[in-house]
Design a protein around this motif. Sequence first.
Motif, PDB file in Angstrom:
ATOM      1  N   GLY A  45      -1.961  42.015   8.335  1.00 22.99           N
ATOM      2  CA  GLY A  45      -1.929  41.561   9.645  1.00 22.99           C
ATOM      3  C   GLY A  45      -1.021  40.725   9.998  1.00 22.99           C
ATOM      4  N   HIS A  46       0.100  40.904   9.427  1.00 25.35           N
ATOM      5  CA  HIS A  46       1.408  40.336   9.708  1.00 25.35           C
ATOM      6  C   HIS A  46       2.707  41.196   9.590  1.00 25.35           C
ATOM      7  CE1 HIS A  46       2.510  40.387   5.303  1.00 25.35           C
ATOM      8  NE2 HIS A  46       1.556  40.323   5.276  1.00 25.35           N
ATOM      9  N   GLU A  87       1.374  37.834  16.627  1.00 29.51           N
ATOM     10  CA  GLU A  87       0.043  38.006  17.254  1.00 29.51           C
ATOM     11  C   GLU A  87      -0.169  39.651  17.320  1.00 29.51           C
ATOM     12  OE1 GLU A  87       0.235  36.589  21.413  1.00 29.51           O
ATOM     13  OE2 GLU A  87       0.806  34.538  20.670  1.00 29.51           O
ATOM     14  N   ALA A  90      -1.288  40.951  13.916  1.00 30.21           N
ATOM     15  CA  ALA A  90      -2.633  40.482  13.672  1.00 30.21           C
ATOM     16  C   ALA A  90      -3.600  41.394  14.447  1.00 30.21           C
ATOM     17  CB  ALA A  90      -2.809  38.993  14.105  1.00 30.21           C
ATOM     18  N   ARG A  93      -3.854  45.014  13.363  1.00 30.44           N
ATOM     19  CA  ARG A  93      -4.103  45.372  11.929  1.00 30.44           C
ATOM     20  C   ARG A  93      -4.872  46.575  11.585  1.00 30.44           C
ATOM     21  NH1 ARG A  93      -8.140  44.581   8.639  1.00 30.44           N
ATOM     22  NH2 ARG A  93      -9.640  43.513  10.397  1.00 30.44           N
TER      23      ARG A  93
END
Length: 152
Positions: A45-46, A87, A90, A93
């Motif tokens: 998620g990054h 954002e 994330a 994801r």
Amino acid sequence: MPQQAYVMRCGSCGARNRIPENRVGDAARCGRCGSAINTRPLTIGHPIVVADADFQDKVLQSPLPVLLDCWAPWCGPCRMMEPFMDELAAEWRGRIRVCKMNVDENPRTSSRFHIQSIPTLLVFDNGQLRNTLAGALPKHSIVQAMSPFLKS
């Protein structure tokens, strides 16, 4: 309530496979060719840092569509976009892989895709360049451009 499922491409045959949310992390097999599918990319998620050396593996062979942010640390508009790129990574994801590539440190890939201004966003799916977005864009414009890749 139906369980969420992710869609990943098989690295061997390119077939799209549904991975139920509760099976992420488990061993998975392609429904078409039976090859093993690594579901770990669904948990990231990054933004993933990409370099010339691993561009093929992280971008072109990605089991998910890829949004590649081509940037440089000295670029003010690039730095302005960084928070919402984090954002989006994330929020998306398991559906879209968000990557970052410093153009100054990766001249081979920058030249290959004719990056002449930054920031530039490159959109890849199934190993193919699908779209190029140049300049600092607001988050909603990026979301709109990526909407075809967010549908299951």
